[in-house]
Design an enzyme around this catalytic site. Structure first.
Site, PDB file in Angstrom:
ATOM      1  N   HIS A  55      -3.943   7.801   4.257  1.00 45.02           N
ATOM      2  CA  HIS A  55      -4.149   6.971   5.253  1.00 45.02           C
ATOM      3  C   HIS A  55      -2.862   6.539   5.892  1.00 45.02           C
ATOM      4  O   HIS A  55      -1.905   6.365   5.159  1.00 45.02           O
ATOM      5  CB  HIS A  55      -5.239   5.913   5.155  1.00 45.02           C
ATOM      6  N   TYR A  60     -22.626 -15.158  29.185  1.00 46.31           N
ATOM      7  CA  TYR A  60     -21.928 -14.793  30.560  1.00 46.31           C
ATOM      8  C   TYR A  60     -22.159 -13.391  31.035  1.00 46.31           C
ATOM      9  O   TYR A  60     -22.422 -13.406  32.263  1.00 46.31           O
ATOM     10  CB  TYR A  60     -20.457 -15.006  30.541  1.00 46.31           C
ATOM     11  N   GLN A 106     -21.453 -15.463  24.616  1.00 41.87           N
ATOM     12  CA  GLN A 106     -21.761 -16.606  25.172  1.00 41.87           C
ATOM     13  C   GLN A 106     -22.853 -16.842  26.090  1.00 41.87           C
ATOM     14  O   GLN A 106     -23.071 -17.930  26.835  1.00 41.87           O
ATOM     15  CB  GLN A 106     -20.467 -17.455  25.435  1.00 41.87           C
ATOM     16  N   CYS A 165       0.956  -1.114   0.018  1.00 38.71           N
ATOM     17  CA  CYS A 165       0.096   0.040   0.132  1.00 38.71           C
ATOM     18  C   CYS A 165       0.744   1.158  -0.128  1.00 38.71           C
ATOM     19  O   CYS A 165       1.931   1.416   0.739  1.00 38.71           O
ATOM     20  CB  CYS A 165      -1.055  -0.027   1.361  1.00 38.71           C
ATOM     21  N   GLU A 184     -25.161   1.388  38.071  1.00 40.10           N
ATOM     22  CA  GLU A 184     -24.638   2.929  37.826  1.00 40.10           C
ATOM     23  C   GLU A 184     -24.354   3.500  36.490  1.00 40.10           C
ATOM     24  O   GLU A 184     -23.787   2.724  35.533  1.00 40.10           O
ATOM     25  CB  GLU A 184     -23.359   2.993  38.532  1.00 40.10           C
ATOM     26  N   THR A 200     -17.273  -8.458  31.027  1.00 41.92           N
ATOM     27  CA  THR A 200     -17.053  -9.475  30.688  1.00 41.92           C
ATOM     28  C   THR A 200     -15.803  -9.714  29.660  1.00 41.92           C
ATOM     29  O   THR A 200     -15.634  -8.888  28.711  1.00 41.92           O
ATOM     30  CB  THR A 200     -18.158 -10.252  29.566  1.00 41.92           C
TER      31      THR A 200
END
Length: 612
Positions: free
Chosen positions: A204, A487, A485, A191, A509, A478
């Site tokens: 970029h 949890y 999954q 690139c 909160e 998590t």
């Protein structure tokens, strides 16, 4: 020496001026090779407060124009006050000494007779400033001391000239991407850093903005950007039309345009291909073998065109947000941000900055013990630590166990180091977390999955020991390897299970992270649909739902509004029992194979703590 009549350039617009005497001295510098023969140096002296002895020693003490009985007017340029249409009575000022191109005699001149005429024809221009402009005030005249020497004046003029000549060597101002790193380039092999995924930039320097990585060209990105902008304009125009045609009601029904769009999306998603052909599979495998992880996998024909277009838009928007952060300096090359962590048998990419000590943060890669959460600098240190680490589960009390899932209650006051390390780890994946070291007022509930090597960290949530606002969760996380999954919903369910045992109504909160908000909304929806499915009465109370589920009434009302199940009709609030949503939830529950991803209240061995 030629002496003329001139007004000080530093006089004010109201006709007042300092009565300083300035004498211009001419000097010849024969050492210069550029042919310059004369230099002027301005030496300031004391003004009208000079003693009579100093006036007698002045070189112009015998001039007839310095009479004390008839003060003279000094000549000057026209000021703002004299350009006004109202006539101003001319004031008289003592004559100043300066050089003139005319005769060497001095005379008193009435300035009111010569207000449109210059007083003297200068034989040389004033010295230039470093920017190339002549001084407009007394900024280049030293008036700090009346005893400035001639050598100091010449040195000052020489420094001004040298500083002006050095301006051509100043570096050019950098633009756009060069403002945050001059030597950056795209890490994608092959690139040239030209183009941008958003189609709005010419260059970029990251994979997120690389068209080549996304199997596109710079021109294709620009065309897609124009198409997106056009769709946004059409959407904004249609929204304005809908707002003008709507009446202000509490619950607004979807418009006809929105209903048509919903039907259109449903039809587009029905056109999804059932599977890939043999040629397409070979093409995808060849692309993967050729480029590996240096290119994005081919995504065509994997889903509907509508969903793929939504994904491309989300990619472009995320790339634009990252570019803004880089230009603002929040994300820079070489910044002290940990890129990856080695955690057990996983290597995790971090999402946000965490305030680890500088000697660890600058490494970019951190090694961490998954049991005691101690962080280290190298693989060798981690291997030696694991050989002698005796921890196989979190500290604290195990208050829940069902199968291989366990939950430990850890007191931040008793296990301060572990809780601080847990907070630093969580900050790598949470944006709004602010608690790092002050962990003593909190309790941490750590969920683990056990195997023959130990209890592996799944996630955790923390809560205040004494919360005045009845928050049952202060922070919840998590781990990335256990996401999607079930949890996260188990952690939320466990927090409300503790609230039920405490006989309290809880709420998380704020603010919640994006993923946390999605998880909580999904949980509240499931709780309400289950309650309505089992409810057989005709009248329902929000307070009763809150007391039975331990969910805050505000969260219940917001969820009912999101499900369009709360209406206001004839002065009463009604809860609509939408059977279609309940049937959809029942079908999803039947399809779930991981029925063990639920919390069993009978497996909880815990009593609410008393005090702190």
């Amino acid at each position: 020496m030629a002496i003329g009549v001139k007004r000080n350039a530093g006089s004010s617009s109201d006709g007042t001026e300092d009565s300083d005497f300035s004498t211009d001295l001419e000097h010849t510098d024969s050492s210069e090779s550029d042919g310059t023969s004369r230099r002027s140096a301005r030496v300031t002296r004391s003004s009208a407060r000079l003693s009579q002895s100093s006036q007698d020693s002045s070189p112009v003490r015998n001039l007839p124009s310095f009479g004390t009985e008839e003060p003279a007017y000094s000549t000057r340029r026209v000021t703002r006050s004299q350009q006004q249409p109202t006539p101003v009575t001319p004031k008289k000022y003592p004559l100043r000494q300066t050089r003139s191109s005319g005769s060497e005699t001095e005379q008193a001149v009435d300035f009111s007779d010569r207000e449109t005429k210059n007083t003297a024809d200068h034989d040389e221009s004033p010295p230039r400033t470093p920017t190339g402009n002549a001084p407009s005030s007394e900024s280049d005249i030293d008036i700090s001391s009346p005893n400035v020497s001639h050598d100091e004046s010449i040195a000052k003029d020489m420094s001004l000239k040298d500083s002006g000549s050095d301006l051509s060597h100043r570096p050019k101002r950098r633009r756009f991407h060069e403002s945050y790193n001059f030597n950056m380039k795209c890490p994608t092999p092959g690139c040239n850093s030209l183009g941008h995924l958003t189609g709005k930039h010419e260059r970029h320097f990251s994979i997120s903005g690389c068209p080549l990585y996304h199997n596109l060209s710079a021109d294709e990105c620009k065309v897609r950007a124009q198409s997106r902008d056009k769709q946004i304009e059409e959407r904004m125009l249609s929204h304005r039309q809908d707002d003008n045609n709507r009446h202000a009601t509490r619950h607004q029904a979807p418009t006809e345009r929105q209903l048509r769009y919903k039907e259109k999306v449903a039809e587009l998603r029905k056109k999804r291909n059932s599977g890939l052909s043999k040629e397409q599979k070979e093409k995808y495998m060849e692309h993967r073998q050729t480029y590996g992880n240096t290119r994005e996998p081919l995504l065509e024909n994997l889903t509907s065109e509508y969903d793929l277009d939504l994904f491309r838009r989300a990619q472009a928007r995320a790339s634009e947000d990252l570019e803004k952060l880089r230009l603002q300096g929040q994300i820079t090359e070489g910044s002290n941000m940990i890129k990856t962590i080695a955690f057990g048998r996983y290597e995790l990419d971090t999402w946000y900055h965490s305030p680890y000590p500088e000697e660890y943060a600058r490494l970019g890669r951190l090694y961490m013990c998954e049991f005691c959460l101690k962080y280290m600098k190298s693989q060798t240190i981690l291997r030696r630590h694991m050989a002698k680490c005796v921890w196989k589960h979190p500290p604290g009390d195990e208050i829940y166990r069902k199968g291989s899932i366990s939950v430990f209650e850890v007191d931040g006051k008793k296990n301060k180091i572990y809780c601080q390390n847990l907070c630093l780890l969580a900050k790598l994946f949470l944006d709004h977390k602010t608690l790092y070291y002050d962990v003593e007022p909190f309790l941490f509930y750590v969920m683990t999955e056990a195997d023959n090597t130990g209890c592996h960290l799944i996630g955790y949530f923390s809560k205040e020991k004494n919360s005045f606002l009845n928050y049952n969760v202060s922070c919840i996380l998590t781990m990335p390897q256990y996401m999607r999954q079930g949890y996260g919903k188990m952690l939320i369910d466990f927090s409300y299970l503790l609230s039920k045992v405490e006989e309290k109504v809880g709420s998380p909160e704020r603010p919640l992270s994006d993923l946390g908000l999605i998880s909580y909304r999904s949980y509240w929806k499931e709780v309400l649909l289950r309650y309505l499915h089992n409810f057989q009465g005709k009248e329902i109370s929000i307070k009763e739902i809150s007391q039975e589920t331990a969910v805050n009434p505000v969260d219940i009302v917001s969820t009912l509004q999101a499900l369009q199940m709360l209406k206001y009709w004839k002065g009463k609030h009604l809860v609509l029992k939408r059977q279609d949503l309940i049937d959809e939830w029942i079908a999803k529950e039947a399809k779930r194979s991981n029925s063990n991803k639920t919390m069993d209240p009978s497996c909880l061995k815990w009593t609410p703590p008393k005090g702190t």
